[in-house]
Design an enzyme around this catalytic site. Structure first.
Site, PDB file in Angstrom:
ATOM      1  N   ASN A   1     -17.704 -24.987   2.281  1.00  0.00           N
ATOM      2  CA  ASN A   1     -16.553 -25.594   2.554  1.00  0.00           C
ATOM      3  C   ASN A   1     -16.028 -25.525   3.727  1.00  0.00           C
ATOM      4  OD1 ASN A   1     -13.838 -26.817   2.803  1.00  0.00           O
ATOM      5  ND2 ASN A   1     -13.111 -25.155   0.897  1.00  0.00           N
ATOM      6  N   TRP A   2     -16.262 -26.417   4.752  1.00  0.00           N
ATOM      7  CA  TRP A   2     -16.005 -26.001   6.227  1.00  0.00           C
ATOM      8  C   TRP A   2     -14.518 -26.000   6.319  1.00  0.00           C
ATOM      9  CZ3 TRP A   2     -19.855 -29.606   9.267  1.00  0.00           C
ATOM     10  CH2 TRP A   2     -21.164 -28.804   9.325  1.00  0.00           C
ATOM     11  N   LYS A   3     -13.416 -26.437   5.296  1.00  0.00           N
ATOM     12  CA  LYS A   3     -11.912 -26.426   5.617  1.00  0.00           C
ATOM     13  C   LYS A   3     -11.875 -27.123   6.963  1.00  0.00           C
ATOM     14  CE  LYS A   3     -11.848 -22.144   2.838  1.00  0.00           C
ATOM     15  NZ  LYS A   3     -11.262 -21.176   2.580  1.00  0.00           N
TER      16      LYS A   3
ATOM     17  N   HIS B   1      -8.437 -27.550  -4.569  1.00  0.00           N
ATOM     18  CA  HIS B   1      -8.638 -26.060  -3.789  1.00  0.00           C
ATOM     19  C   HIS B   1      -7.381 -25.605  -3.831  1.00  0.00           C
ATOM     20  CE1 HIS B   1      -9.610 -23.038  -0.853  1.00  0.00           C
ATOM     21  NE2 HIS B   1     -11.166 -23.119  -1.060  1.00  0.00           N
TER      22      HIS B   1
ATOM     23  N   GLU C   1      -6.105 -23.790  -1.407  1.00  0.00           N
ATOM     24  CA  GLU C   1      -5.259 -23.959  -0.326  1.00  0.00           C
ATOM     25  C   GLU C   1      -4.374 -25.411  -0.402  1.00  0.00           C
ATOM     26  OE1 GLU C   1      -8.438 -23.538   2.542  1.00  0.00           O
ATOM     27  OE2 GLU C   1      -8.501 -21.458   1.960  1.00  0.00           O
TER      28      GLU C   1
ATOM     29  N   GLU D   1     -12.564 -19.711  -7.914  1.00  0.00           N
ATOM     30  CA  GLU D   1     -12.231 -19.273  -6.726  1.00  0.00           C
ATOM     31  C   GLU D   1     -11.018 -18.411  -6.783  1.00  0.00           C
ATOM     32  OE1 GLU D   1     -14.199 -21.347  -3.322  1.00  0.00           O
ATOM     33  OE2 GLU D   1     -12.151 -22.072  -3.601  1.00  0.00           O
TER      34      GLU D   1
ATOM     35  N   GLY E   1     -11.388 -15.924   1.865  1.00  0.00           N
ATOM     36  CA  GLY E   1     -10.869 -15.490   3.399  1.00  0.00           C
ATOM     37  C   GLY E   1     -10.592 -14.174   3.313  1.00  0.00           C
TER      38      GLY E   1
ATOM     39  N   SER F   1     -15.218 -15.136  -0.299  1.00  0.00           N
ATOM     40  CA  SER F   1     -15.900 -14.038   0.417  1.00  0.00           C
ATOM     41  C   SER F   1     -17.317 -13.882  -0.047  1.00  0.00           C
ATOM     42  CB  SER F   1     -15.134 -12.754   0.407  1.00  0.00           C
ATOM     43  OG  SER F   1     -13.812 -12.848   0.830  1.00  0.00           O
TER      44      SER F   1
ATOM     45  N   GLY G   1     -16.701 -20.604   2.227  1.00  0.00           N
ATOM     46  CA  GLY G   1     -15.947 -21.092   3.155  1.00  0.00           C
ATOM     47  C   GLY G   1     -16.697 -20.453   4.495  1.00  0.00           C
TER      48      GLY G   1
HETATM   49  P1  13P Z   1     -14.471 -17.906   2.118  1.00  0.00           P
HETATM   50  O1  13P Z   1     -15.777 -18.003   1.773  1.00  0.00           O
HETATM   51  O2  13P Z   1     -14.160 -17.767   3.405  1.00  0.00           O
HETATM   52  O3  13P Z   1     -13.787 -16.772   1.322  1.00  0.00           O
HETATM   53  O4  13P Z   1     -13.701 -19.232   1.525  1.00  0.00           O
HETATM   54  C1  13P Z   1     -13.956 -19.392   0.009  1.00  0.00           C
HETATM   55  C2  13P Z   1     -13.494 -20.842   0.017  1.00  0.00           C
HETATM   56  O5  13P Z   1     -12.398 -21.113  -0.133  1.00  0.00           O
HETATM   57  C3  13P Z   1     -14.520 -21.954  -0.291  1.00  0.00           C
HETATM   58  O6  13P Z   1     -13.808 -23.321  -0.817  1.00  0.00           O
END
Ligand code: 13P
Length: 256
Positions: free
Chosen positions: A10-12, A102, A104, A172, A178, A218, A239
Site C-alpha cells: 500500500n503506497w498510500k 483502510h 487512515e 491492521e 507506521g 509494520s 505500507g
Molecule cells: P506500515 O507497513 O507502514 O505500518 O503500514 C501498514 C498499512 O497501513 C498498510 O495498509
C-alpha cells in the site's frame, strides 16, 4: 482449501509516475520474477497505488501477473460526487482490486462501517477484488475490545454479501500501522483465527475457508517470516516497506 499467500503493497500518498519504471525494474529483478515463470502461480503480488499512478502502473505490472489496486473507490457508478472515483473508472484502466476501509480513511476521511459495506458490495458487483481492512485502536485493545471491534467491522462490511466470489480481509491493528511496532505473530494469529471463525459462520466452509486474511502493521523483511508461518495469516498488507523495491522483494521471497 489452499490459500496462496498474497503480498500487497500500500503506497498510500507516495510516489510519482516518474518513479514507476525504476521501481518495477528493481523489484522484478530482486525477486527474480522473470527468471521463474512459476512464481506468479505460487504467490500473489499487488500494489495499491495513488489514483494518478493507476493507468501507468497497470501496463508495467499486470502483464507480469502483478495486480494494481486502487486505495479507495466510491460505491456509485457515476454521478455528482466531486473528487470521487468509481469502480467502472478504475476497471477501465485495467485495475483489478481495491482497498476498502483502510484505518487512515476511517480516521481522517469519515469512512464508516456503512460506507465500507457499500463499497464492498460495489466492488464485488463490478468484479473488482475488494481488500476490506479492519482493526482496533490502541485504546480499544487496552480496554479488551479487540475481538468485539473487529467482529463488528467484519460483520458490517459483509452484511449485504451472500456469496463472495473473491474477497480478501486485512487485519491492521491501528496501533501497529507506521509505528515500527508490529503485532506479534501470536497476537495477529489470535485475531485472524477469530475472523476465520466469523467467515465460516457467515459463508459456510467451502467459501469461508478460502477467503484470505492479510496482516498489516509494520510488517518488514525481518518479521514477515514469522507472521506468514501462522495458520490463519495468508499474507501481508505492507505500507512503508513496500516503497522500497528491495525490501518488498525480500518479503515476496519469504512467502515462497
Ligand atoms: P506500515 O507497513 O507502514 O505500518 O503500514 C501498514 C498499512 O497501513 C498498510 O495498509
Amino acid at each position: 482449501m489452499k490459500r496462496i499467500k498474497m503480498l500487497a503493497g500500500n503506497w498510500k500518498m507516495n510516489k510519482l509516475n516518474r518513479d514507476l519504471a525504476g521501481f518495477f525494474g528493481t523489484f522484478f529483478e530482486a525477486v527474480g520474477w522473470h527468471q521463474d515463470e512459476s512464481l506468479s502461480d505460487r504467490v500473489d503480488v499487488l500494489f495499491a497505488v495513488p489514483p494518478t499512478l493507476l493507468a501507468h502502473a497497470v501496463p508495467l505490472a499486470e502483464p507480469s501477473g502483478v495486480r494494481i489496486a486502487a486505495q479507495n473507490i466510491h460505491w456509485e457508478t457515476a454521478g455528482a460526487f466531486t473528487g470521487e472515483v468509481s469502480v467502472p473508472m478504475i476497471k477501465e484502466v485495467g485495475v483489478s482490486a481495491t482497498l476498502i476501509g483502510h484505518s487512515e480513511r476511517r480516521q481522517y476521511f469519515a469512512e464508516t462501517d456503512v460506507t465500507v459495506a457499500k463499497k464492498t458490495k460495489a466492488s464485488l458487483v463490478h468484479e473488482v477484488l475488494p481488500i476490506v481492512c479492519v482493526g482496533e485502536t490502541l485504546e480499544q485493545r487496552e480496554a479488551g475490545l479487540t475481538q468485539d471491534v473487529v467482529a463488528r467491522q467484519v460483520k458490517a462490511a459483509l452484511a449485504d454479501i451472500q456469496d463472495p466470489k473473491d474477497l480478501i480481509l486485512a487485519y491492521e491493528p491501528v496501533w501497529a500501522i507506521g509505528t515500527g511496532r508490529s503485532a506479534s505473530a501470536a497476537q495477529a494469529q489470535e485475531v485472524h483465527a477469530e475472523i476465520r471463525g466469523l467467515l465460516l459462520a457467515l459463508f459456510g466452509h467451502s467459501i469461508g475457508s478460502g477467503i484470505r486474511i492479510l496482516y498489516g502493521g509494520s510488517a518488514t523483511p525481518n518479521n514477515i517470516g514469522e507472521l506468514l508461518s501462522q495458520k490463519d495469516i495468508d499474507g501481508a498488507l505492507v505500507g512503508g516497506a513496500s516503497l522500497k523495491p528491495e525490501d518488498f522483494a525480500k518479503m515476496v521471497r519469504a512467502a515462497l
